[in-house]
Motif scaffolding. Structure first.
Motif, mmCIF file in Angstrom:
data_model
loop_
_atom_site.group_PDB
_atom_site.id
_atom_site.type_symbol
_atom_site.label_atom_id
_atom_site.label_comp_id
_atom_site.label_asym_id
_atom_site.label_seq_id
_atom_site.Cartn_x
_atom_site.Cartn_y
_atom_site.Cartn_z
ATOM 1 N N ILE A 610 37.098 41.095 29.997
ATOM 2 C CA ILE A 610 36.919 42.206 29.401
ATOM 3 C C ILE A 610 38.056 43.005 30.417
ATOM 4 N N ARG A 611 38.087 44.120 29.912
ATOM 5 C CA ARG A 611 39.195 45.114 30.578
ATOM 6 C C ARG A 611 38.716 45.418 31.937
ATOM 7 N N ALA A 612 39.401 45.138 32.977
ATOM 8 C CA ALA A 612 39.270 45.427 34.409
ATOM 9 C C ALA A 612 39.842 46.873 34.879
ATOM 10 N N ALA A 613 38.942 47.671 35.535
ATOM 11 C CA ALA A 613 39.228 48.843 36.067
ATOM 12 C C ALA A 613 40.372 48.864 36.945
ATOM 13 N N LYS A 614 40.573 47.676 37.714
ATOM 14 C CA LYS A 614 41.363 47.611 38.899
ATOM 15 C C LYS A 614 41.606 46.014 38.837
ATOM 16 N N ALA A 615 43.033 45.540 38.710
ATOM 17 C CA ALA A 615 43.112 43.833 39.077
ATOM 18 C C ALA A 615 44.531 43.808 39.749
ATOM 19 N N ILE A 616 44.372 43.147 40.882
ATOM 20 C CA ILE A 616 45.407 42.917 41.947
ATOM 21 C C ILE A 616 45.892 41.339 42.262
ATOM 22 N N ARG A 617 46.612 41.038 41.768
ATOM 23 C CA ARG A 617 47.017 39.583 42.125
ATOM 24 C C ARG A 617 48.008 39.763 43.386
ATOM 25 N N ARG A 682 31.646 47.419 34.512
ATOM 26 C CA ARG A 682 30.305 46.775 34.194
ATOM 27 C C ARG A 682 30.559 45.214 34.547
ATOM 28 N N ARG A 683 29.498 44.597 34.106
ATOM 29 C CA ARG A 683 29.373 43.057 34.494
ATOM 30 C C ARG A 683 30.174 42.450 33.825
ATOM 31 N N PRO A 684 31.087 41.561 34.163
ATOM 32 C CA PRO A 684 31.772 40.764 33.288
ATOM 33 C C PRO A 684 31.184 39.541 32.968
ATOM 34 N N PRO A 685 31.747 38.585 32.009
ATOM 35 C CA PRO A 685 31.063 37.444 31.945
ATOM 36 C C PRO A 685 31.275 36.362 32.903
ATOM 37 N N VAL A 686 30.530 35.437 33.154
ATOM 38 C CA VAL A 686 30.544 34.442 34.069
ATOM 39 C C VAL A 686 31.591 33.436 33.600
ATOM 40 N N GLU A 687 32.348 33.047 34.656
ATOM 41 C CA GLU A 687 33.435 32.102 34.380
ATOM 42 C C GLU A 687 33.374 30.900 35.284
ATOM 43 N N THR A 688 33.382 29.813 35.065
ATOM 44 C CA THR A 688 33.347 28.610 35.963
ATOM 45 C C THR A 688 34.264 27.688 35.781
ATOM 46 N N LYS A 689 34.956 27.455 34.598
ATOM 47 C CA LYS A 689 35.991 26.596 34.276
ATOM 48 C C LYS A 689 37.205 26.587 35.269
ATOM 49 N N GLY A 727 27.602 52.629 47.173
ATOM 50 C CA GLY A 727 26.298 52.080 46.513
ATOM 51 C C GLY A 727 26.411 50.695 46.512
ATOM 52 N N HIS A 728 25.364 50.362 45.292
ATOM 53 C CA HIS A 728 25.240 49.058 44.961
ATOM 54 C C HIS A 728 26.265 48.310 44.255
ATOM 55 N N TYR A 729 26.619 47.107 44.872
ATOM 56 C CA TYR A 729 27.705 46.280 44.030
ATOM 57 C C TYR A 729 27.037 45.075 43.992
ATOM 58 N N ARG A 730 27.638 44.082 42.932
ATOM 59 C CA ARG A 730 27.584 42.898 42.937
ATOM 60 C C ARG A 730 29.093 42.158 43.007
ATOM 61 N N ILE A 731 29.163 41.277 44.020
ATOM 62 C CA ILE A 731 30.339 40.606 44.392
ATOM 63 C C ILE A 731 30.161 39.031 43.952
ATOM 64 N N ARG A 732 31.300 38.751 43.167
ATOM 65 C CA ARG A 732 31.359 37.410 42.475
ATOM 66 C C ARG A 732 32.597 36.805 42.957
ATOM 67 N N VAL A 733 32.520 35.672 43.803
ATOM 68 C CA VAL A 733 33.475 35.027 44.331
ATOM 69 C C VAL A 733 33.665 33.557 43.783
ATOM 70 N N MET A 753 35.667 39.464 42.137
ATOM 71 C CA MET A 753 35.098 40.244 41.256
ATOM 72 C C MET A 753 34.203 41.282 41.795
ATOM 73 N N ALA A 754 34.278 42.589 41.624
ATOM 74 C CA ALA A 754 33.421 43.362 42.145
ATOM 75 C C ALA A 754 33.212 44.465 40.854
ATOM 76 N N PHE A 755 31.664 44.780 40.971
ATOM 77 C CA PHE A 755 31.260 45.736 39.809
ATOM 78 C C PHE A 755 29.892 46.231 40.173
ATOM 79 N N PRO A 756 29.599 47.501 39.748
ATOM 80 C CA PRO A 756 28.439 48.041 40.072
ATOM 81 C C PRO A 756 27.204 47.267 39.376
ATOM 82 N N GLY A 757 26.268 47.131 40.364
ATOM 83 C CA GLY A 757 25.033 46.365 40.009
ATOM 84 C C GLY A 757 23.994 46.241 40.947
#
Length: 771
Positions: A610-617, A682-689, A727-733, A753-757
């Motif tokens: 999904i579209r990211a508000a900010k993506a930094i490589r 918003r919450r992005p889809p889960v990726e594990t591959k 405020g509250h975030y969800r951090i997916r590593v 990945m960081a997103f409000p949640g």
């Protein structure tokens, strides 16, 4: 030898001990086996530790041999017995006193000779039993002396010796018995006055012996030496625990080994009780020198008061204080009676006490008193000069002054001035100069008799000349600037220190050369001396002559390759080697960095679902010093991030953990890291591959600034927050560990990945596989 009852036997024992010590000394000087010599002479196996090969420095070996010679002399004195001839019949009390004294000598020799056996068998109870028996014998000796001295000295002196001796014996027996019973009490220690009560008894007996014709003047002098050695003798021993030879402990151990004068005094006291009575010699009143030049005498009395007055005006009443090598040895390694005695002398001289001794000497003017005063003042002056020359500066840092060892000085006596320096009083050298000047004035005012004058004046002239030459700088030791240790310390603005001036190239070399530790210099060594030493070694390094290099290693213990970096700043040959090594290391580091860059460039780019508000490589490879990056944000409860348990929680799932204001992500500290950061609205889809480990946690950001960093390595990631939103975030590593064929055998890839949640519950989408 024929003049004594057992002279031949005593001579055989003494010569046998001396020959045995000489053989062991030759063995210690030619090999690394110094343990036998030290064990036989010093009688202190604890000092050697558990090392089989123990090398004693040659200078200390010579000192040990001299101590062995003193012990042989003591054996001769103890074992030779009384003088030949018909023993004087002086009653049963004298016989009982001789018997008690000989039993004391026997116990002393047995204890002295059995130290290694007791330690080997771990029969330490033998020492306690011997102490109890010796205490009972000493009580009998005290009582018998009280009876034998009747009619010789005054009743007051006899009663004083009786009370002091019995009190000291009761104290010693009480300490031994309570030690056996495991009772911890200071009553007996206080009753014994920390050994001073026993000293008082010994002094009273020496005074009585000096007035009794049965004892010779040599016996009294040996008793005086024994009491002085009692003050100097330390308690206990210390083993070697570091690679540095413990000189202070070695000196203390040898002082204990040479403390045989008390045993000799007891034996001679018993011998001479049975000697034939000498012919009565009429006592002569001591001749008094004529009073001369009273203004000069007044100056001699006043001189020690001058430095004392300066100290007292500044609230300081110590002669030396915690300064110098002698005071440090007494306080740190000595303790007990030596430390208390030192403190008493420190205060006595510090307040001008020697002026009282000088005043009494000027008023009485007897030859013996003049000699005693001049010798005492000269010894005190030498102690003062040695203390001044071995004083090391105290760094001017904040906080109270703390010194190691026995805390014999009052707390708060040494306070820092406004400039941060400590005031210990005027330099001890001022006291030394005043005391030495007073001693010389006494010799000028009251010279020796003409028959004794020439020899003693020669000795005095030689002593004064050597003392003056010792303080005069020689050509290669000329005075000059000295770069102190605090000047070499790097500038640390966080300490609030003022900025230091830049060091010159010579000063930088002096600092690096001192810190290398190849050659030890005194703290007061001028920079010019160190530079000259370095330039000489530079010549050896540059010429690289095999014989010269071998001689350098044999004589000075320095290897040529160890001189490369310490000499680089002043030696072109060494600097060329250092520069070449630095260039090689820089090339290797650059190849490593290029390989890490190629590794990160080859990793696949993440394409958000999904579209990211900010993506930094992050283009450059990252690394961590201790395997973690984390963010700290202040919270209302001001929790300590080092004690909140986030690290333990992260180690449980192996990747990430969070509490309000504290977020931590774990990595491997030894491999480069390729990092991508993404922030969503918003919450992005889960990726594990393609990922080895995926974990999501909840995190509350109090300030809206989520910057992961590693302060030790300087690594810092861009802000993960959504436009500074708190405020509250969800951090997916997402973490990937992969093989890389290059200088980096493995690599790490991290996607955060960081997103409000809302929600604090951690979720593991994929557990880490075994690596």
């Amino acid at each position: 030898m024929r003049h004594y009852r057992f002279g031949m036997i005593a001579a055989l024992f003494a010569l046998g001990h001396l020959a045995f010590v000489g053989v062991l000394g030759a063995l210690a000087l030619t090999t690394d086996h110094g343990r036998p010599l030290w064990t036989v002479v010093a009688r202190d196996p604890f000092f050697l530790g558990d090392e089989d090969a123990f090398s004693v420095p040659w200078g200390l070996t010579v000192a040990v041999l001299l101590v062995g010679a003193v012990q042989a002399w003591a054996l001769w004195q103890v074992l030779r017995g009384r003088a030949r001839g018909e023993p004087a019949h002086r009653g049963g009390r004298v016989g009982l006193l001789r018997l008690a004294l000989y039993l004391q000598v026997g116990f002393g020799i047995a204890l002295f000779a059995s130290v290694p056996l007791i330690v080997a068998a771990e029969a330490y109870w033998f020492w306690t039993a011997t102490e109890i028996i010796t205490g009972l014998l000493q009580a009998a000796v005290v009582w018998l002396f009280f009876l034998v001295l009747r009619g010789v000295v005054s009743r007051g002196l006899r009663l004083f010796s009786l009370v002091a001796g019995l009190l000291a014996c009761a104290s010693g027996l009480g300490q031994s018995i309570t030690g056996v019973l495991g009772l911890d009490t200071a009553v007996f220690t206080l009753a014994g006055g920390y050994g001073y009560v026993w000293q008082a008894w010994s002094v009273s007996i020496l005074v009585a012996q000096a007035r009794d014709s049965r004892w010779s003047a040599a016996t009294v002098r040996i008793g005086v030496v024994a009491q002085v050695m009692t003050f100097l003798k330390p308690g206990g021993s210390m083993g070697i625990s570091t690679g540095v030879f413990p000189w202070a402990f070695a000196v203390h151990t040898l002082i204990g080994a040479v403390s045989v004068f008390g045993l000799v005094w007891v034996a001679r006291t018993a011998h001479e009780l049975a000697n034939p009575l000498p012919q009565p010699v009429p006592r002569r009143r001591p001749a008094r020198a004529a009073a001369r030049w009273w203004p000069v005498a007044a100056v001699a009395v006043v001189l020690p008061l001058v430095p004392a007055a300066v100290n007292l005006t500044h609230g300081m009443y110590l002669w030396i204080g915690p300064r110098g090598a002698i005071e440090n040895v007494v306080r740190v390694e000595g303790g007990g009676t030596p430390a208390l005695t030192w403190f008493s002398l420190d205060v006595f001289v510090g307040v001008g006490g020697p002026a009282l001794l000088l005043l009494v000497t000027v008023l009485r003017r007897t030859r013996r008193l003049v000699r005693f005063t001049t010798v005492t003042l000269t010894v005190a002056a030498v102690v003062a000069f040695v203390s001044a020359l071995t004083t090391t500066p105290v760094p001017a840092v904040s906080g109270d002054f703390f010194y190691e060892g026995v805390q014999i000085y009052p707390e708060g006596l040494f306070t820092r001035e406004r400039d941060g320096e400590l005031f210990f009083g005027v330099s001890p050298s001022w006291y030394g100069a005043a005391l030495l000047a007073s001693a010389l004035l006494l010799l000028v005012l009251y010279p020796a008799a003409p028959a004794q004058r020439v020899r003693r004046h020669v000795v005095l002239a030689v002593t004064v000349t050597l003392l003056a030459l010792g303080f005069a700088p020689v050509a290669d030791q000329s005075l000059g600037p000295v770069t102190a240790a605090e000047d070499c310390a790097p500038y640390e603005p966080w300490r609030g220190e003022p900025r230091k001036p830049e060091l010159t190239s010579d000063q930088r070399f002096v600092c690096s050369y001192r810190q290398a530790g190849l050659v030890t210099f005194a703290d007061t060594t001028p920079d010019a001396v160190i530079l000259a030493h370095g330039r000489r070694l530079c010549g050896v390094y540059t010429r690289n002559d095999p014989q010269e290099v071998a001689r350098l290693q044999t004589v000075e213990g320095l290897r040529r390759d160890a001189l490369t970096y310490p000499l680089a700043q002043i030696c072109p040959g060494a600097d060329a080697v250092v520069q070449a090594a630095a260039a090689e290391q820089e090339l290797e580091d650059q190849e490593w960095e290029d390989d890490a860059q190629r590794m990160c460039d080859s990793t696949p780019r993440h394409r958000p679902l999904i579209r990211a508000a900010k993506a930094i490589r992050i283009k450059e490879p990252q690394w961590t010093d201790y395997g973690a990056v984390e963010t700290y944000e202040p919270t209302e409860d001001e929790a300590d991030p080092f004690e909140d348990g986030v690290l333990d929680e992260a180690q449980r799932n192996g990747l990430v953990a969070a509490l309000p204001g504290h977020l931590m992500v774990l990595t491997h500290p030894d491999y480069d890291l390729c990092v991508t950061l993404e922030t969503y609205t918003r919450r992005p889809p889960v990726e594990t591959k393609g990922w080895d480990h995926v974990v999501e946690v909840g995190y509350r950001s109090p300030t809206g600034e989520i910057v992961l960093r590693d302060d030790l390595s300087g690594t810092g990631f861009p802000d993960l927050s959504l436009n500074g939103r708190a405020g509250h975030y969800r951090i997916r590593v997402h973490y990937d560990w992969f093989r890389w064929k290059g200088k980096n055998d493995y690599g790490q890839r991290l996607l955060i990945m960081a997103f409000p949640g809302k929600g604090d519950k951690p979720v593991t989408y994929r557990a880490r596989r075994k690596q």
